[in-house]
Design an enzyme around this catalytic site. Structure first.
Site, PDB file in Angstrom:
ATOM      1  N   LYS A 117       2.085  -3.109   7.439  1.00 50.53           N
ATOM      2  CA  LYS A 117       2.372  -3.326   6.013  1.00 50.53           C
ATOM      3  C   LYS A 117       3.818  -2.900   5.702  1.00 50.53           C
ATOM      4  CE  LYS A 117       0.025  -4.530   3.049  1.00 50.53           C
ATOM      5  NZ  LYS A 117      -0.321  -5.878   2.505  1.00 50.53           N
TER       6      LYS A 117
ATOM      7  N   THR B   6       0.815  -1.209   0.000  1.00 48.62           N
ATOM      8  CA  THR B   6       0.000   0.000   0.000  1.00 48.62           C
ATOM      9  C   THR B   6       0.853   1.266   0.000  1.00 48.62           C
ATOM     10  OG1 THR B   6      -1.553   1.242   1.385  1.00 48.62           O
ATOM     11  CG2 THR B   6      -0.083  -0.248   2.530  1.00 48.62           C
ATOM     12  N   ASP B   7       0.246   2.373  -0.455  1.00 51.28           N
ATOM     13  CA  ASP B   7       0.941   3.666  -0.380  1.00 51.28           C
ATOM     14  C   ASP B   7       1.016   4.197   1.051  1.00 51.28           C
ATOM     15  OD1 ASP B   7      -1.737   4.349  -0.044  1.00 51.28           O
ATOM     16  OD2 ASP B   7      -1.805   5.818  -1.665  1.00 51.28           O
ATOM     17  N   GLU B   8       0.249   3.589   1.964  1.00 51.64           N
ATOM     18  CA  GLU B   8       0.228   4.115   3.350  1.00 51.64           C
ATOM     19  C   GLU B   8       1.561   3.943   4.052  1.00 51.64           C
ATOM     20  OE1 GLU B   8      -3.164   3.569   5.727  1.00 51.64           O
ATOM     21  OE2 GLU B   8      -4.542   3.608   4.039  1.00 51.64           O
TER      22      GLU B   8
ATOM     23  N   TYR C 159      -2.048  -0.282  11.005  1.00 50.25           N
ATOM     24  CA  TYR C 159      -2.134  -0.993   9.708  1.00 50.25           C
ATOM     25  C   TYR C 159      -0.928  -0.656   8.835  1.00 50.25           C
ATOM     26  CZ  TYR C 159      -3.341  -1.561   4.769  1.00 50.25           C
ATOM     27  OH  TYR C 159      -3.307  -1.877   3.429  1.00 50.25           O
TER      28      TYR C 159
END
Ligand code: NAD
Ligand code: DAU
Length: 365
Positions: free
Chosen positions: A172, A142-144, A168
């Site tokens: 990741k 993810t970009d997060e 989260y």
């Protein structure tokens, strides 16, 4: 007799009964010449085996109910099916749930990825020198992991330093680091994709877009966290699936590819656009926008995400095909035509989640 690894061998997909995973498996097998899929999913609340109903009777799809933490099972699957690739979607994926209960996120996203990497390493080491060049481990991320952007900041590129802000995102980011280390240290042929916010058919109605559609049609408030000026870079799920196929086919080993639709929108714009589409396609006595309610913000809420996708576009010739307008319209049409699917996933457990996430939030406007 052992099955040789070749371009025609199966791929092992993890998390293929979830939102993106099931879209990926369906898209992949819609091509008559595609290789088979072994689909491993533990079926958490976010999974829906019915997503895979169109594949009933298709011998190219094997569903396995199991956990990525179960190393013995994964080793058996690898030995039996001899896949040419692992495409790893399985994760706990909802930021709000990670804030209320981070433990499952560390277990699945970090320990689960570790378990999969170890089984993959053993399997890869056991392949012949002819078979090794065909194998890939593709980690869907993810970009997060990159944290949050200020309005004037350039979009995330592959070298943007990691700065995850939610449990989260931290879990990741940890899994991305593990994948990188397994490539660097052990030579496992890995690929990583870091993608922006997905939307489209089959998305569980805890995420913004399907939640707003579900609440709007049920006559409930449409909860906007804080001022609603947070920005996300929205990508239609089929475009993400095509990007994963492109990276799997021709991505360079050890590389990361950012995936996004160059489509930055504030949450307020997303929600008001959804209301306009519903006003047109399913008119009610008054505009759905009257249901918009501002509520207490998400703790640590990232203000803006944006993806610089020039690497995948330039190297792999991938580009998002769906615009925000066409993708959102297709999504609303899908949810309106699939209300039975929505009813099937909004059970007692879903109602408990809504209660725990929203009841303590104050209405702020
Ligand atoms: P999802 O929550 O809809 O699906 C996750 C799937 O993984 C479910 O089917 C679940 O049962 C399965 N799963 C969870 N724990 C498991 C375990 N221990 N063993 C086996 N299966 C398990 O998630 P999603 O939105 O489809 O996201 C898929 C992947 O893509 C995730 O890794 C996520 O981090 C990543 N991603 C998501 C988005 C997005 O916008 N949704 C964007 C970028 C990246
Ligand atoms: O950026 C990629 C990520 O996108 C993925 O890695 C995650 O798995 C996925 O869940 C998504 O994370 P977000 O937190 O951005 O998605 P979500 O749909 O939960 O929220 C989108 C935006 O909408 C975010 O700014 C929070 C806001 N929001 C969300 C909900 C559920 C609201 O304002 N109200 C809500 O009720």
């Amino acid at each position: 007799m052992p099955i040789p690894v070749s371009a025609a061998s199966a791929i092992l997909v993890t998390g293929g009964a979830g939102f993106i995973g099931s879209n990926f498996v369906l898209e992949h097998l819609s091509d008559a010449s595609a290789c088979p899929v072994v689909n491993l999913d533990v079926l958490t609340y976010a999974a829906n085996p019915a997503n895979l109903d169109p594949l009933k009777g298709d011998a190219r799809h094997t569903f396995v109910h199991g956990d990525i933490l179960d190393g013995k099972l994964i080793r058996e699957l690898l030995a039996t099916h001899k896949p040419r690739a692992i495409v790893h979607f399985a994760a706990e994926s909802h930021v709000d749930r990670s804030i209320l209960g981070p433990s499952a996120f560390l277990k699945t996203n970090i320990d689960g990825t570790f378990s999969l990497l170890e089984a993959a390493r053993e399997y890869y080491n056991g392949l012949s020198e002819d078979e090794k060049p065909h194998f890939r481990f593709l980690h869907v991320s993810t970009d997060e992991v990159y944290g949050t952007l200020k309005p004037e900041d350039p979009a995330f590129h592959e070298d943007t330093p990691f700065a995850p802000n939610s449990p989260y995102a931290a879990s990741k980011a940890s899994s991305d680091h593990l994948v990188r280390a397994w490539q660097h240290t052990y030579g496992l042929p890995t690929l990583i994709t870091n993608c922006s916010n997905n939307y489209g058919p089959l998305q569980f109605p805890e995420k913004l877009i399907p939640l707003i559609l579900h609440n709007a049609l049920a006559g409930k408030p449409l909860p906007i966290y804080g001022d609603g000026q947070q920005v996300r870079d929205w990508l239609y799920v089929a475009d993400h699936c095509r990007a994963i196929e492109a990276v799997l086919a021709t991505g360079r080993i050890g590389e990361t590819y950012n995936v996004g639709g160059s489509n930055q929108q504030t949450n307020m714009v997303v929600v008001t656009t959804l209301c306009k589409l519903l006003d047109e396609l399913k008119p009610a006595a008054q505009s759905y926008s009257k249901q918009i309610t501002h509520v207490t913000d998400r703790p640590g809420h990232d203000r803006r995400y944006a993806i610089d996708a020039r690497k995948i576009e330039g190297e792999l010739n991938w580009k998002a095909q769906e615009s925000f307008e066409t993708g959102l319209r297709k999504t609303v049409e899908w949810y309106l035509a699939n209300q039975a699917w929505v009813e099937g996933v909004t059970s007692g457990a879903y109602r408990n989640w809504v209660e725990s996430n929203y009841s303590a939030r104050e209405v702020t406007a």
